[in-house]
Design an enzyme around this catalytic site. Structure first.
Site: not given
Ligand SMILES: [Zn+2]
Length: 343
Positions: A64, A175, A207-208, A230, A318
């Site tokens: 992604h 990410d 994706e998120e 990922d 994140h």
């Molecule tokens: Zn991810």
């Protein structure tokens, strides 16, 4: 190791629904590596290497392109920008951030803070309370003139440079630019030789916010085998009990068995583990209690596919200090190339 490419991928803004910049960068990189390149209606980039013979097995890599970020939802009369998050932010990590507001005319540097009083005049109650993400606002320094430059829907990303620290790499968007990097470098690693299988490296969107681009992309590819690439957690750090650490950095790529969205194909997991052992590529088996990844979309598209995940353990995920170990990244690349060559 092509760290310059990873840095460029990480520093290009691209929140869900706004992946064009990242996609353009990838388009430039994949020239000559694939037989066919196309963009689908949801913005995912499909890169295909033809296999040998008639009706070869289809292997799909899902990487992604989007990072977590914000969209401007309101511009106040005084020119402060209010935001809606796109992706799972922990508000504890959002205080006093430098951000980039991406407008049609270019980027504005700005700062983000929660509404409320600074420490000198905050009450004891204020100090304890953690604001919700929607209570944060962005100050561009332009005052009312911000409304002339920014519009509702513009994306806002964190403003943090890519860092190399010994064996570790740090960025706001590992990410999942780590997977974009792996998708490109794995294709490069295959060289000119034709594989038996038809390989679809798909750089997916959104994706998120729920594997959205991967769903439609998988439906069009209808893969026999799907590989969700990922990041995953690496809580090999203070304050987390050993049983929750998920991965330990430096111990190799993560062979992803289960998360909240999928359970990997048992035979494929065994095959990849045996291949890694044979090639002496370090790995660890990983499970996550909740959360999901693109592999689930491939598994459940059309009549279904056999899937597993290749993941890279990431500390401080994140946040703007996401950190991977370059040895784990190398191991992930090595197993992808070995697996694609083996089929
Ligand atoms: Zn991810």
């Amino acid at each position: 190791m092509n760290i310059e490419l990873l840095k460029a991928l990480c520093e290009t803004p691209g929140v869900p629904g706004n992946e064009e910049g990242v996609r353009d960068l990838i388009l430039g990189e994949v020239e000559g590596l694939f037989d066919e390149v196309r963009v689908d209606p949801m913005g995912s980039l499909h890169c295909v290497r033809k296999g040998k013979g008639k009706d070869p097995e289809r292997i799909m890599l899902l990487c992604h392109m989007d990072e977590i970020g914000f969209l401007v939802s309101h511009i106040s009369e005084k020119g402060f920008l209010y935001l809606q998050p796109v992706g799972g932010f922990d508000p504890r990590n959002l205080f006093s951030r430098r951000v980039r507001v991406c407008t049609d005319e270019g980027e504005l540097k700005a700062v983000m803070n929660p509404a409320g009083r600074p420490v000198h005049i905050a009450s004891a109650e204020d100090r304890k309370r953690i604001p919700e993400p929607h209570e944060f606002y962005v100050d561009t320094g332009l005052g009312e003139a911000a409304a002339d430059k920014v519009k509702v829907g513009d994306m806002v990303v964190m403003d943090e440079p890519f860092l190399e620290m010994g064996e570790k790499l740090v960025s706001k968007a590992l990410d999942n630019r780590v997977a974009c990097w792996l998708g490109i470098e794995a294709a490069r690693g295959l060289g000119k030789a034709k594989t038996k299988s038809e390989i679809h490296v798909v750089f997916t969107t959104q994706e998120e916010v729920g594997l959205r681009g991967a769903r439609t992309a998988s439906y069009s590819v209808k893969p026999d085998i799907g590989i969700g690439i990922d990041t995953t957690l690496a809580c090999d750090t203070p304050g987390v009990p050993e049983q929750d650490r998920t991965t330990v950095q430096g111990k190799g790529f993560g062979l992803h068995i289960r998360d909240g969205s999928f359970i990997a194909d048992k035979a494929l997991v065994a095959e990849v583990a045996a291949l890694a052992e044979k090639k002496k590529i370090p790995f660890q088996r990983t499970m996550l209690r909740s959360g999901g990844q693109d592999g689930a979309a491939a598994q459940q598209a059309a009549a279904g596919a056999r899937v597993f995940g290749i993941v890279v353990g990431t500390r401080y995920i994140h946040t703007v200090t996401e950190m991977v170990d370059r040895n784990d990244l190398q191991a992930a690349l090595d197993i992808l190339v070995a697996f694609l060559k083996s089929r």
